[in-house]
Design a protein around this motif. Structure first.
Motif, PDB file in Angstrom:
ATOM      1  N   ASP A 129      15.386  20.701   2.210  1.00  0.00           N
ATOM      2  CA  ASP A 129      14.099  21.261   1.782  1.00  0.00           C
ATOM      3  C   ASP A 129      13.061  21.064   2.894  1.00  0.00           C
ATOM      4  N   PRO A 130      12.930  22.080   3.735  1.00  0.00           N
ATOM      5  CA  PRO A 130      12.030  21.943   4.904  1.00  0.00           C
ATOM      6  C   PRO A 130      10.577  21.630   4.540  1.00  0.00           C
ATOM      7  N   ARG A 131      10.176  21.845   3.289  1.00  0.00           N
ATOM      8  CA  ARG A 131       8.789  21.528   2.921  1.00  0.00           C
ATOM      9  C   ARG A 131       8.532  20.019   2.948  1.00  0.00           C
ATOM     10  N   THR A 132       9.594  19.246   2.964  1.00  0.00           N
ATOM     11  CA  THR A 132       9.415  17.782   2.941  1.00  0.00           C
ATOM     12  C   THR A 132       9.323  17.192   4.348  1.00  0.00           C
ATOM     13  N   VAL A 133       9.443  18.061   5.358  1.00  0.00           N
ATOM     14  CA  VAL A 133       9.582  17.518   6.719  1.00  0.00           C
ATOM     15  C   VAL A 133       8.468  16.532   7.097  1.00  0.00           C
ATOM     16  N   SER A 134       7.202  16.916   6.885  1.00  0.00           N
ATOM     17  CA  SER A 134       6.129  16.025   7.358  1.00  0.00           C
ATOM     18  C   SER A 134       6.153  14.694   6.613  1.00  0.00           C
ATOM     19  N   ARG A 135       6.451  14.734   5.319  1.00  0.00           N
ATOM     20  CA  ARG A 135       6.498  13.478   4.555  1.00  0.00           C
ATOM     21  C   ARG A 135       7.720  12.637   4.955  1.00  0.00           C
ATOM     22  N   ALA A 136       8.846  13.317   5.090  1.00  0.00           N
ATOM     23  CA  ALA A 136      10.065  12.591   5.472  1.00  0.00           C
ATOM     24  C   ALA A 136       9.922  11.975   6.866  1.00  0.00           C
ATOM     25  N   MET A 137       9.251  12.726   7.731  1.00  0.00           N
ATOM     26  CA  MET A 137       9.031  12.185   9.079  1.00  0.00           C
ATOM     27  C   MET A 137       8.201  10.905   9.025  1.00  0.00           C
ATOM     28  N   ARG A 138       7.206  10.915   8.163  1.00  0.00           N
ATOM     29  CA  ARG A 138       6.346   9.711   8.057  1.00  0.00           C
ATOM     30  C   ARG A 138       7.153   8.512   7.551  1.00  0.00           C
ATOM     31  N   LEU A 139       8.030   8.783   6.600  1.00  0.00           N
ATOM     32  CA  LEU A 139       8.886   7.689   6.107  1.00  0.00           C
ATOM     33  C   LEU A 139       9.837   7.205   7.205  1.00  0.00           C
ATOM     34  N   LEU A 140      10.302   8.168   7.990  1.00  0.00           N
ATOM     35  CA  LEU A 140      11.189   7.814   9.092  1.00  0.00           C
ATOM     36  C   LEU A 140      10.469   6.923  10.112  1.00  0.00           C
ATOM     37  N   PHE A 141       9.180   7.273  10.330  1.00  0.00           N
ATOM     38  CA  PHE A 141       8.372   6.409  11.215  1.00  0.00           C
ATOM     39  C   PHE A 141       8.312   4.978  10.674  1.00  0.00           C
ATOM     40  N   VAL A 142       8.052   4.876   9.374  1.00  0.00           N
ATOM     41  CA  VAL A 142       7.941   3.538   8.775  1.00  0.00           C
ATOM     42  C   VAL A 142       9.254   2.774   8.980  1.00  0.00           C
ATOM     43  N   SER A 143      10.355   3.486   8.776  1.00  0.00           N
ATOM     44  CA  SER A 143      11.654   2.856   8.970  1.00  0.00           C
ATOM     45  C   SER A 143      11.791   2.339  10.405  1.00  0.00           C
ATOM     46  N   LYS A 144      11.357   3.170  11.351  1.00  0.00           N
ATOM     47  CA  LYS A 144      11.418   2.775  12.767  1.00  0.00           C
ATOM     48  C   LYS A 144      10.512   1.559  13.021  1.00  0.00           C
ATOM     49  N   PRO A 149       5.005  12.412  -3.867  1.00  0.00           N
ATOM     50  CA  PRO A 149       6.134  11.593  -3.406  1.00  0.00           C
ATOM     51  C   PRO A 149       7.397  12.435  -3.307  1.00  0.00           C
ATOM     52  N   ILE A 150       8.249  12.130  -2.319  1.00  0.00           N
ATOM     53  CA  ILE A 150       9.455  12.940  -2.166  1.00  0.00           C
ATOM     54  C   ILE A 150      10.727  12.198  -2.530  1.00  0.00           C
ATOM     55  N   LYS A 151      10.741  10.935  -2.444  1.00  0.00           N
ATOM     56  CA  LYS A 151      12.000  10.215  -2.633  1.00  0.00           C
ATOM     57  C   LYS A 151      11.633   8.797  -2.999  1.00  0.00           C
ATOM     58  N   PRO A 152      12.346   8.217  -3.899  1.00  0.00           N
ATOM     59  CA  PRO A 152      12.067   6.801  -4.165  1.00  0.00           C
ATOM     60  C   PRO A 152      12.230   6.011  -2.864  1.00  0.00           C
ATOM     61  N   THR A 153      11.197   5.274  -2.486  1.00  0.00           N
ATOM     62  CA  THR A 153      11.233   4.597  -1.183  1.00  0.00           C
ATOM     63  C   THR A 153      11.923   3.241  -1.292  1.00  0.00           C
ATOM     64  N   ILE A 154      13.029   3.238  -2.004  1.00  0.00           N
ATOM     65  CA  ILE A 154      13.671   1.977  -2.340  1.00  0.00           C
ATOM     66  C   ILE A 154      14.232   1.241  -1.134  1.00  0.00           C
ATOM     67  N   ALA A 173       0.841  -1.200   0.000  1.00  0.00           N
ATOM     68  CA  ALA A 173       0.000   0.000   0.000  1.00  0.00           C
ATOM     69  C   ALA A 173       0.876   1.250   0.000  1.00  0.00           C
ATOM     70  N   LEU A 174       1.991   1.191   0.727  1.00  0.00           N
ATOM     71  CA  LEU A 174       2.887   2.344   0.817  1.00  0.00           C
ATOM     72  C   LEU A 174       3.559   2.619  -0.519  1.00  0.00           C
ATOM     73  N   THR A 175       4.120   1.582  -1.117  1.00  0.00           N
ATOM     74  CA  THR A 175       4.872   1.808  -2.353  1.00  0.00           C
ATOM     75  C   THR A 175       3.936   2.075  -3.535  1.00  0.00           C
ATOM     76  N   MET A 176       2.758   1.446  -3.563  1.00  0.00           N
ATOM     77  CA  MET A 176       1.811   1.649  -4.664  1.00  0.00           C
ATOM     78  C   MET A 176       0.911   2.864  -4.439  1.00  0.00           C
ATOM     79  N   ARG A 177       1.065   3.485  -3.255  1.00  0.00           N
ATOM     80  CA  ARG A 177       0.220   4.633  -2.900  1.00  0.00           C
ATOM     81  C   ARG A 177      -1.261   4.267  -3.035  1.00  0.00           C
ATOM     82  N   ASP A 178      -1.597   3.100  -2.475  1.00  0.00           N
ATOM     83  CA  ASP A 178      -2.936   2.533  -2.612  1.00  0.00           C
ATOM     84  C   ASP A 178      -3.695   2.685  -1.283  1.00  0.00           C
ATOM     85  N   ARG A 179      -4.577   3.659  -1.209  1.00  0.00           N
ATOM     86  CA  ARG A 179      -5.283   3.950   0.047  1.00  0.00           C
ATOM     87  C   ARG A 179      -6.269   2.849   0.414  1.00  0.00           C
TER      88      ARG A 179
END
Lengths: 227, 264
Positions: free
Chosen positions: A177-192, A116-121, A37-43
């Motif tokens: 790029d501070p505009r990415t903070v909320s999205r990057a934080m969410r990815l960081l959560f997933v990593s955690k 999307p901000i970064k390839p979530t590879i 769901a995360l990689t396909m952006r499938d809600r």
């Protein structure tokens, strides 16, 4: 291994073992679906994954009930006792992994409506590693294979390193790029979350070693080289 | 034999009250015990478990020479109590049995008063002093956790007591001659759960002063009351070790099968 003289007891222990496996398989699948769901952006898929968590919870309660019943009615000893106490602890870890899958699905829902901000590879790779650890710890449980369980414990370092690296990457991304903070934080959560899945899989593997060998290797700084 | 030496290693206790080596017992041509080696720890409870016919009762009875009068029996090997061989010709079996008392499966009070049951042993050993006898009877009944229940009716027949009380009376009778060791052969198997719990509680208290060896078919009882558990099968000592280890993580698969109920 000989069979129990009491066949009902034998069947209930078998039921306990297969329920733990069923729960493990379900949780493994939940991680896979949440990551998809995360990689396909499938809600919708994220929503379906969240909705399925109750099945994990139901198995958690069922296994607890069966384990308590076995303890109360059969006064289990030796390897049977270790199987039952292991089942009780392993389900706690599996239930937590189920919750983590749910959290990943929630982050997937949030990220799906943003650019999307970064390839979530690196995240799928972490997820594969974490799922692999979980899968092997459950294999070790069903095959009573302490060597396989020990290998799982040793694999946890790789996930921790990946998480560390992802953390650094995302920090610099946010700084650039501070505009990415909320999205990057969410990815960081997933990593955690995935890093935590690895920890829970390690806990399960450690319990399997206890179940097979009657020896605890928990809370050591490093897993022992051999048993 | 490997099995005996490996199990012996785990049985090493700091101070052994009874040391058994190479004990072999035959009833006619039937081998009842096969080269058993076991150390019984001082002021510890040692439980002997195993299926019927495994030799555990035979073993127990060798510890105070209760087997001496069985026809066709042959006993080889050594049993020593405090370093003295109990099968030595110089040992008086009556004195040995004073030091190593026994409680049986079926309580066997004499058809006498409660007082006379407990005073029986000391009288046999020549004690006549009424005051001293009273002291011994009270002390023994207290030790057996029976005093409060019978102190007002010491002259009543022992046969009027309940099964559990009768068994504790037999324990008091065994204690009256001030033994060092108590052998118990299924002491609670004929008792209800409450009477059983009282006997088990009593065992916990008695082990501060006495060395106890108990034979039981009730594995949970062995788990609850003993410090050391020895598993016998077909006349051989398969494994002996700390009770906790025997019931959570035994070393030998045969023991594992027995304590987990995988048997036959």
């Amino acid at each position: 291994m000989r069979l129990h003289t009491d066949r009902t007891y034998e069947l209930q222990l078998e039921k306990l073992r297969s329920s733990v496996l069923e729960m493990g398989g379900l949780v493994e699948d939940q991680i896979a679906q949440a990551m998809r769901a995360l990689t396909m952006r499938d809600r919708d898929l994220a929503q379906a994954t969240i909705a399925r968590d109750h099945m994990v919870n139901r198995l958690d309660v069922e296994i607890d009930d069966l384990a308590l019943k076995l303890l109360a009615l059969h006064q289990p000893a030796a390897r049977d006792l270790r199987l039952i106490t292991t089942a009780l602890k392993v389900t706690t870890d599996l239930e937590r992994i189920g919750d983590l899958a749910e959290h990943i699905a929630e982050r997937a829902q949030e990220l799906a409506v943003e650019l999307p901000i970064k390839p979530t590879i690196d995240l799928p790779r972490m997820a594969d590693l974490a799922r692999g650890m979980l899968h092997r710890s459950l294999d070790a449980f069903v095959r009573e294979d302490e060597k396989l369980a020990l290998a799982v414990c040793s694999a946890d370092d790789t996930i921790d390193q990946l998480h560390e690296q992802l953390f650094c990457d995302l920090i610099s991304f946010m700084a650039d790029d501070p505009r990415t903070v909320s999205r990057a934080m969410r990815l960081l959560f997933v990593s955690k979350y995935l890093e935590r899945v690895g920890d829970h899989a390690t806990n399960i593997a450690e319990m399997v070693i206890f179940m097979v060998k009657g020896r605890s290797i928990r809370h050591l700084d490093r897993p022992p080289r051999d048993l | 034999m490997d099995m005996a030496s490996s199990t012996l290693a785990t049985a090493e206790v700091s101070s052994a009250k009874i040391v058994v080596r190479d004990l072999t017992v035959r009833y006619g041509s039937t081998l009842a015990l096969d080269r058993v080696a076991l150390d019984v720890g001082d002021r510890q409870v040692t439980a002997l478990i195993g299926p019927s016919g495994c030799g555990k009762s035979t073993f127990l009875r060798c510890l105070n020479r209760m087997n001496d009068h069985i026809r066709n029996i042959r006993i080889e090997g050594s049993v020593s109590l405090d370093g003295v061989s109990i099968y030595d010709a110089a040992v008086d079996p009556v004195e040995l049995r004073r030091r190593v008392g026994m409680v049986f499966q079926k309580s066997n009070p004499f058809p006498k008063s409660i007082f006379d049951n407990v005073a029986f042993g000391p009288r046999v050993h020549g004690l006549r002093d009424r005051v001293e006898l009273r002291e011994i009877v009270e002390r023994s009944l207290r030790q057996a956790a029976l005093w409060d229940e019978v102190k007002d009716r010491l002259d009543r027949s022992a046969l009027d007591l309940s099964g559990g009380q009768q068994q504790r009376l037999c324990i008091a009778r065994a204690l009256a001659v001030e033994p060092d060791v108590l052998l118990m052969d299924e002491p609670a198997s004929a008792l209800d759960p409450i009477a059983t719990a009282k006997i088990e509680e009593l065992i916990h208290e008695l082990k501060t002063q006495y060395t106890i060896v108990i034979v039981t078919h009730n594995m949970q009882q062995a788990a609850r009351v003993s410090d050391t558990t020895a598993y016998f099968y077909l006349g051989r000592l398969v494994e002996v070790g700390p009770t906790e280890q025997i019931f959570t993580n035994p070393s030998r698969p045969e023991t594992e099968d027995y304590v987990t109920g995988r048997f036959g």
